[in-house]
Design a protein around this motif. Structure first.
Motif, PDB file in Angstrom:
ATOM      1  N   ASP A   1      35.988  23.538  44.524  1.00  0.00           N
ATOM      2  CA  ASP A   1      35.924  24.654  43.111  1.00  0.00           C
ATOM      3  C   ASP A   1      36.986  23.634  42.185  1.00  0.00           C
ATOM      4  O   ASP A   1      36.912  23.387  41.055  1.00  0.00           O
ATOM      5  CB  ASP A   1      36.126  25.767  43.204  1.00  0.00           C
ATOM      6  CG  ASP A   1      35.054  26.690  43.519  1.00  0.00           C
ATOM      7  OD1 ASP A   1      33.829  25.755  43.615  1.00  0.00           O
ATOM      8  OD2 ASP A   1      35.056  27.878  43.848  1.00  0.00           O
TER       9      ASP A   1
ATOM     10  N   ASN B   1      31.527  29.863  40.969  1.00  0.00           N
ATOM     11  CA  ASN B   1      32.556  29.195  40.122  1.00  0.00           C
ATOM     12  C   ASN B   1      32.035  27.884  39.537  1.00  0.00           C
ATOM     13  O   ASN B   1      32.106  27.872  38.236  1.00  0.00           O
ATOM     14  CB  ASN B   1      33.988  29.124  40.701  1.00  0.00           C
ATOM     15  CG  ASN B   1      34.501  30.571  41.402  1.00  0.00           C
ATOM     16  OD1 ASN B   1      34.272  31.621  40.675  1.00  0.00           O
ATOM     17  ND2 ASN B   1      35.334  30.572  42.438  1.00  0.00           N
TER      18      ASN B   1
ATOM     19  N   PRO C   1      36.839  29.043  52.901  1.00  0.00           N
ATOM     20  CA  PRO C   1      37.509  28.896  51.817  1.00  0.00           C
ATOM     21  C   PRO C   1      38.628  27.753  51.746  1.00  0.00           C
ATOM     22  O   PRO C   1      38.903  27.238  50.654  1.00  0.00           O
ATOM     23  CB  PRO C   1      38.689  30.405  51.992  1.00  0.00           C
ATOM     24  CG  PRO C   1      37.995  31.180  52.737  1.00  0.00           C
ATOM     25  CD  PRO C   1      37.231  30.345  53.617  1.00  0.00           C
TER      26      PRO C   1
ATOM     27  N   ASN D   1      36.120  25.248  50.364  1.00  0.00           N
ATOM     28  CA  ASN D   1      35.225  25.879  48.933  1.00  0.00           C
ATOM     29  C   ASN D   1      36.425  25.962  47.937  1.00  0.00           C
ATOM     30  O   ASN D   1      35.948  25.511  46.880  1.00  0.00           O
ATOM     31  CB  ASN D   1      34.791  27.382  49.218  1.00  0.00           C
ATOM     32  CG  ASN D   1      34.018  27.385  50.337  1.00  0.00           C
ATOM     33  OD1 ASN D   1      34.047  28.611  51.192  1.00  0.00           O
ATOM     34  ND2 ASN D   1      33.086  26.386  50.621  1.00  0.00           N
ATOM     35  N   GLN D   2      37.625  26.299  48.145  1.00  0.00           N
ATOM     36  CA  GLN D   2      38.814  26.334  47.231  1.00  0.00           C
ATOM     37  C   GLN D   2      38.839  24.843  46.505  1.00  0.00           C
ATOM     38  O   GLN D   2      39.042  24.745  45.241  1.00  0.00           O
ATOM     39  CB  GLN D   2      39.850  27.101  47.524  1.00  0.00           C
ATOM     40  CG  GLN D   2      39.713  28.580  47.726  1.00  0.00           C
ATOM     41  CD  GLN D   2      40.753  29.330  48.421  1.00  0.00           C
ATOM     42  OE1 GLN D   2      41.929  28.753  48.541  1.00  0.00           O
ATOM     43  NE2 GLN D   2      40.473  30.692  48.732  1.00  0.00           N
TER      44      GLN D   2
END
Length: 525
Positions: A502, A136, A495, A498-499
């Motif tokens: 991002d 992303n 996650p 990571n989220q």
């Protein structure tokens, strides 16, 4: 921070040279408050010059091992920022274009992997290798790597003949008595002398503030008004110093696995803290090995695993395994387990094979490869930069009594890395070049929110460093991965982490408060 020598689809690249106008960011730097007005002026001159020159991008040289469509180039910086018109050195940079649409692109994301002494030139391969964690972010940023001054392709320094540097076996880091300590002190002093002989002109300028200034020159050469930066391990200290010297030049900054930026910690005390944290994570790994005794047969309690470790060390000390692996080489190999969860199972498997009567996998893994001249040169260079930067950044104790007292005390309860770490850093006690006062890391005018990511049980950069930086950078947010200790969190699959990385890099979004994430998946045997 490094210890003993350890270090989507491709988008369309813009051709030719980036030509920029007056790209030096509009907000004045704080460098005049942290390092002298002459260096601040030199940094401005160098950035303005780089903005006009840009970077001549081309296919990377064949010998660099960097695949197309990644491109390489050079950025020229002053060796001494107090004399911007004096000797210049060239820094190697590379990039791959963003994979999204032109409308999605937000500029360049620069990266440093740590060290001191680590090369960032592999960073764009996260795109060519289609790393899903970074897919992303790659849509909106060009990924830009570089070799810091003194590293790899960027005016590399050296302190010893590479083949001699890696030759095995080395002495047991844990001293049996005063004679062993005298021998190690002699080696450390000789290493410092070798640095002066082979790289003396560079040594006074191998500082973190100068690397931060280099980073600003690279920013300008890329045509970027502000910096987007991802720093891991020692790269977090580069980021912290950059944020202090150039607060108004920061757009987005992620720092992952944080060096404690306190002046009192850089660098002597930071290394003592590291000894404690390594022991803690070593104990975590032993407990995991014991829980998986059915797979490794090294003992079903941490105490039994520790006894296996002591027997292995004793055997290697009595007669180096295969004639090449002594206790020092064992520590060089086994330290990867406290460093990275991804090493837990491989290291345990190799050790288990040795305990079952097959020593060859351990010998192959731990012994240096004297035929690998390129790899040995890179290893020696990395160690030289590590030493040069840490020794130049701060004034180190010169009294052997202090070193002896502090490390003897720590070794009693934290024996895994203490003496190995002490000998690695001891050249700083007799360093032949100027040692400076560390930058007082603070939030300057215009600094946006910085995202800090840290595992709670990190061995190389203890958790307290992230807390310290968080307190010093107003508006920053801290993501803690609890009950975990892998060094370098942003590259793992989690996650919760990571989220948020991002969201910050792509949209500038920070949580309203600090966040604690569950740990990433525990390794399986």
């Amino acid at each position: 921070m490094r210890r003993t020598a350890v270090l989507g689809s491709a988008g369309t690249l813009m051709a030719g040279t980036l030509i920029a106008g007056a790209i030096a960011a509009p907000v004045a730097s704080a460098d005049s408050r942290h390092g002298g007005t002459s260096e601040a002026r030199g940094a401005r001159i160098a950035a303005e010059r780089a903005a006009k020159e840009g970077i001549d991008w081309a296919d990377c040289p064949a010998g660099w091992g960097i695949p197309k469509p990644i491109q390489c180039g050079w950025v020229t910086v002053p060796l001494d920022y107090a004399r911007p018109g004096g000797k210049q050195i060239k820094l190697a940079v590379d990039r791959i274009g963003s994979t999204g649409t032109p409308a999605e692109r937000q500029g360049a994301l620069l990266y440093n992997p740590g060290g001191p002494g680590g090369s960032g030139l592999r960073f764009p391969t996260r795109v060519t290798n289609r790393n899903p964690v970074w897919a992303n972010t790659a849509k909106v940023y060009d990924f830009v790597g570089f070799d810091p001054r003194g590293v790899g392709r960027s005016a590399p320094i050296s302190c010893a003949d590479p083949q001699e540097f890696v030759k095995a076996p080395k002495a047991d880091p844990v001293p049996d008595g005063e004679a062993d300590k005298r021998a190690q002190r002699k080696l450390a002093a000789e290493y410092a002398e070798g640095c002066a002989e082979r790289s003396g002109r560079m040594l006074p300028h191998m500082t973190t503030p100068n690397t931060a200034r280099d980073l600003d020159v690279i920013r300008a050469a890329l045509g970027e008004r502000k910096l987007n930066f991802l720093g891991v391990s020692y790269g977090t200290y580069i980021g912290a110093v950059y944020a202090t010297l150039f607060p108004g030049h920061v757009r987005r900054m992620v720092v992952d696995s944080v060096v404690n930026p306190s002046r009192e910690k850089i660098w002597y005390e930071a290394n003592l803290d590291q000894d404690v944290a390594f022991q803690t994570r070593w104990n975590d790994w032993k407990a995991w090995v014991a829980r998986n005794d059915a797979a490794f047969a090294l003992g079903d309690t941490p105490e039994k695993v520790e006894r296996q470790w002591q027997r292995l060390r004793a055997a290697a000390k009595k007669a180096p395994l295969g004639g090449v692996v002594g206790p020092a080489e064992l520590i060089g190999f086994f330290q990867s387990a406290p460093y990275y969860d991804s090493s837990w199972a491989p290291v345990a498997r190799i050790w288990g094979a040795y305990a079952a009567g097959d020593p060859q996998p351990l010998i192959d893994a731990a012994a240096p490869d004297l035929s690998d001249t390129a790899g040995n040169a890179a290893s020696e260079n990395g160690n030289a930069v590590y030493t040069a930067v840490e020794c130049a950044d701060a004034k180190w104790p010169t009294s052997w009594k202090k070193w002896d007292r502090d490390n003897t005390r720590l070794h009693r309860n934290h024996p895994f890395m203490t003496w190995a770490n002490a000998w690695l850093n001891l050249p700083c006690a007799t360093w032949p070049a100027q040692q400076r006062t560390p930058v007082d890391v603070t939030s300057g005018k215009g600094l946006p929110g910085v995202l800090i990511v840290q595992s709670a049980r990190d061995a190389a950069t203890p958790y307290e460093g992230a807390v310290e930086l968080h307190q010093r950078l107003k508006g920053s947010r801290l993501i803690t991965e609890k009950d975990a200790g892998s060094h370098g969190v942003t590259g793992l699959v989690n996650p919760c982490v990571n989220q948020r990385v991002d969201a910050y890099l792509i949209g500038g979004t920070l949580d309203g408060r600090d966040v604690t994430c569950e740990p990433h998946a525990t390794p399986k045997p």
